[in-house]
Motif scaffolding. Structure first.
Motif, PDB file in Angstrom:
ATOM      1  N   UNK A 175       0.859  -1.436   0.405  1.00  0.00           N
ATOM      2  CA  UNK A 175       0.005  -0.343  -0.037  1.00  0.00           C
ATOM      3  C   UNK A 175       0.701   0.990   0.266  1.00  0.00           C
ATOM      4  N   UNK A 176       2.166   1.299   0.860  1.00  0.00           N
ATOM      5  CA  UNK A 176       2.796   2.372   0.264  1.00  0.00           C
ATOM      6  C   UNK A 176       3.523   2.710   0.056  1.00  0.00           C
ATOM      7  N   UNK A 177       3.724   1.790  -0.955  1.00  0.00           N
ATOM      8  CA  UNK A 177       4.386   2.302  -2.325  1.00  0.00           C
ATOM      9  C   UNK A 177       3.319   2.395  -3.894  1.00  0.00           C
ATOM     10  N   UNK A 178       2.058   1.871  -3.371  1.00  0.00           N
ATOM     11  CA  UNK A 178       1.435   1.560  -4.275  1.00  0.00           C
ATOM     12  C   UNK A 178       1.048   3.640  -4.484  1.00  0.00           C
ATOM     13  N   UNK A 179       0.598   3.797  -3.016  1.00  0.00           N
ATOM     14  CA  UNK A 179      -0.043   5.678  -2.907  1.00  0.00           C
ATOM     15  C   UNK A 179       0.773   6.300  -2.700  1.00  0.00           C
ATOM     16  N   UNK A 180       2.224   6.056  -2.691  1.00  0.00           N
ATOM     17  CA  UNK A 180       3.369   6.996  -3.028  1.00  0.00           C
ATOM     18  C   UNK A 180       3.528   6.888  -4.226  1.00  0.00           C
ATOM     19  N   UNK A 181       3.427   6.333  -5.285  1.00  0.00           N
ATOM     20  CA  UNK A 181       4.026   6.535  -6.819  1.00  0.00           C
ATOM     21  C   UNK A 181       2.455   6.525  -7.533  1.00  0.00           C
ATOM     22  N   UNK A 182       1.359   5.910  -7.374  1.00  0.00           N
ATOM     23  CA  UNK A 182       0.085   5.819  -8.648  1.00  0.00           C
ATOM     24  C   UNK A 182      -0.820   7.059  -8.022  1.00  0.00           C
ATOM     25  N   UNK A 183      -0.581   7.041  -6.762  1.00  0.00           N
ATOM     26  CA  UNK A 183      -1.436   8.856  -5.623  1.00  0.00           C
ATOM     27  C   UNK A 183      -0.540   9.830  -6.164  1.00  0.00           C
ATOM     28  N   UNK A 184       0.541   9.538  -5.396  1.00  0.00           N
ATOM     29  CA  UNK A 184       1.103  11.114  -5.881  1.00  0.00           C
ATOM     30  C   UNK A 184       1.610  11.398  -6.363  1.00  0.00           C
ATOM     31  N   UNK A 185       2.637  10.548  -6.743  1.00  0.00           N
ATOM     32  CA  UNK A 185       3.106  11.499  -8.389  1.00  0.00           C
ATOM     33  C   UNK A 185       2.438  11.716  -9.435  1.00  0.00           C
ATOM     34  N   UNK A 186       1.347  10.500  -9.408  1.00  0.00           N
ATOM     35  CA  UNK A 186       0.785  10.472 -11.027  1.00  0.00           C
ATOM     36  C   UNK A 186      -0.420  11.489 -10.637  1.00  0.00           C
ATOM     37  N   UNK A 187      -1.357  11.168  -9.537  1.00  0.00           N
ATOM     38  CA  UNK A 187      -2.298  12.826  -9.758  1.00  0.00           C
ATOM     39  C   UNK A 187      -1.567  14.211  -9.915  1.00  0.00           C
ATOM     40  N   UNK A 188      -0.456  14.231  -9.147  1.00  0.00           N
ATOM     41  CA  UNK A 188       0.629  15.601  -8.940  1.00  0.00           C
ATOM     42  C   UNK A 188       0.664  15.475 -10.390  1.00  0.00           C
ATOM     43  N   UNK A 189       0.978  14.851 -11.554  1.00  0.00           N
ATOM     44  CA  UNK A 189       1.859  14.913 -13.021  1.00  0.00           C
ATOM     45  C   UNK A 189       0.333  15.897 -13.309  1.00  0.00           C
ATOM     46  N   UNK A 190      -0.255  14.084 -13.517  1.00  0.00           N
ATOM     47  CA  UNK A 190      -1.720  14.765 -14.126  1.00  0.00           C
ATOM     48  C   UNK A 190      -2.556  16.031 -14.650  1.00  0.00           C
ATOM     49  N   UNK A 191      -2.457  15.812 -12.828  1.00  0.00           N
ATOM     50  CA  UNK A 191      -3.774  17.583 -12.395  1.00  0.00           C
ATOM     51  C   UNK A 191      -2.306  18.606 -12.855  1.00  0.00           C
ATOM     52  N   UNK A 192      -1.461  18.381 -12.685  1.00  0.00           N
ATOM     53  CA  UNK A 192      -1.017  20.284 -13.718  1.00  0.00           C
ATOM     54  C   UNK A 192      -0.047  19.800 -14.757  1.00  0.00           C
ATOM     55  N   UNK A 193      -0.186  18.850 -15.182  1.00  0.00           N
ATOM     56  CA  UNK A 193      -0.186  19.187 -16.684  1.00  0.00           C
ATOM     57  C   UNK A 193      -1.416  19.417 -17.238  1.00  0.00           C
ATOM     58  N   UNK A 194      -2.580  19.705 -16.750  1.00  0.00           N
ATOM     59  CA  UNK A 194      -4.199  20.704 -17.201  1.00  0.00           C
ATOM     60  C   UNK A 194      -3.527  21.992 -17.613  1.00  0.00           C
ATOM     61  N   UNK A 195      -2.936  22.258 -16.398  1.00  0.00           N
ATOM     62  CA  UNK A 195      -2.740  23.951 -16.387  1.00  0.00           C
ATOM     63  C   UNK A 195      -1.221  24.548 -17.340  1.00  0.00           C
TER      64      UNK A 195
END
Length: 410
Positions: A175-195
């Motif tokens: 869970x630690x790896x999944x939330x850090x890689x997919x959750x933190x990095x994934x949503x931050x990059x996709x969200x900021x890419x929209x801007x």
């Protein structure tokens, strides 16, 4: 302009150079060795926290004000958070390097406090602004997953130190790896890419409905995957999380093409073009991994498969996207800070003078090619290829980050 983002960005650049130096010294041997040990933990946390997270925090502090058109809740708290997080990270890395549990435990608490302060600062800023859209919700979710990643990491440390909660460590680790890689990095990059992408492409009037689709699918993947690990559920529940993630990545790529189609600037720069190519490669890799996992459900969670998938995602997409974006963000921030008030006056350099496009393009092309070579080494189990490609990659990566760092001397 605040100097807070520069602190994080500059420290992240140092962390990246440090990671590449120690990888070069080890001939990238740590990557093919046992990752779940002090040496593997040192390299992974230096890469993820010392480079990617450190720079991502700086980007959040800078961009959140641009996105919300409002001030950060507390810049002073940001400086305090930087100090606590950096000291905690340094102690954590020292503990891993020396194998001292007391250092690891104490420093992990400090790093977690730093993450919590970061989360609080951004959360209050978002709530006060109350401008909710795909970008801000993605950022909020990313920060939440970062905090949960830190908590699960601390729980693993407590379990390791005390020996309590038998059988839970493995589930927390997943869970630690999944939330850090997919959750933190994934949503931050996709969200900021929209801007960022519309800004650098000068894109207007593009459809935004797919942003909500990506947000829902990506969050669903994070939650299902984390639960699958924590509950030690069937491998097929985790495969379903991978299916959701693959769908989110494919839809995300479709949206990137929509933005590109509505561009008014034909050439946004080498960094932006390479970031798009990286996202397309991520989509192909995710589809391939999904098919492999369906055909070989007993193999895809084995160490070699996870190692390859982790490299393609973290180095091939997360880190490479950050490297691509900093080629645009760093010159913009530095020029605005140093020369913004003198714009148009004789002798004032233009932004393009701070960082030339040609060396950026050459640097990113070299790094991309070497990433693929290293991935081929991991796929085939050819350690000589992995070591050679990793060593040359480290040299090219240091040269590239020095190129970026020299912007601060202009």
């Amino acid at each position: 302009m605040s100097r807070l983002p520069f602190l994080f960005i500059f420290t992240g650049i140092i962390g990246f150079a440090w990671y590449q130096a120690v990888s070069l010294a080890a001939f990238t041997g740590w990557l093919t060795g046992e990752l779940r040990g002090p040496d593997g933990w040192f390299h992974v946390h230096l890469f993820i926290l010392g480079w990617a997270t450190m720079l991502a925090m700086g980007a959040v502090y800078q961009l959140i004000g641009v996105i919300l058109q409002s001030r950060l809740y507390s810049e002073r708290l940001g400086y305090v958070q930087y100090a606590i997080f950096t000291v905690g990270l340094a102690g954590l890395l020292y503990g891993f390097d020396q194998g001292v549990i007391a250092w690891i435990a104490g420093s992990a608490v400090l790093a977690l406090v730093g993450i919590a302060l970061f989360g609080w600062n951004i959360a209050v800023t978002l709530i006060r602004a109350a401008r909710w859209n795909a970008i801000t919700v993605s950022a909020a979710c990313a920060v939440l997953y970062l905090a949960l990643t830190g908590l699960s990491g601390l729980a693993m440390g407590l379990n390791f130190a005390t020996g309590d909660w038998t059988g839970l460590a493995e589930r927390l680790f997943g869970a630690h790896i999944w939330m850090g890689t997919v959750g933190w990095f994934g949503l931050l990059i996709t969200g900021f890419s929209y801007k960022l992408l519309p800004m650098f492409y000068l894109a207007h009037d593009y459809p935004v409905k797919l942003q909500a689709v990506v947000l829902v699918l990506w969050n669903a993947s994070v939650l299902v995957g984390a639960l699958a690990f924590l509950l030690d559920a069937s491998v097929w529940l985790l495969w379903f999380a991978l299916l959701l993630l693959t769908a989110a990545i494919v839809v995300y790529n479709v949206h990137l093409l929509q933005i590109r189609r509505h561009r008014h600037k034909r050439n946004p720069g080498s960094g932006i073009r390479w970031s798009l190519l990286s996202s397309h490669m991520l989509a192909l890799s995710a589809v391939a991994m999904l098919i492999y996992a369906a055909l070989y459900p007993d193999r895809w969670l084995q160490a070699d498969a996870v190692r390859l998938a982790g490299w393609l995602y973290l180095a091939g997409w997360v880190s490479f996207t950050i490297l691509s974006y900093v080629s645009k963000i760093v010159p913009f921030l530095w020029w605005t800070s140093k020369y913004g008030k003198h714009a148009g006056k004789p002798g004032t350099p233009v932004m393009a003078d701070l960082l030339k496009e040609r060396p950026v393009g050459i640097g990113l092309a070299s790094i991309a090619a070497l990433h693929l070579l290293l991935a081929a080494g991991l796929l085939t189990g050819w350690e000589t290829l992995t070591g050679a490609a990793g060593s040359v990659l480290s040299v090219c990566s240091v040269a590239y980050i020095v190129l970026i760092g020299r912007v601060f001397t202009r």
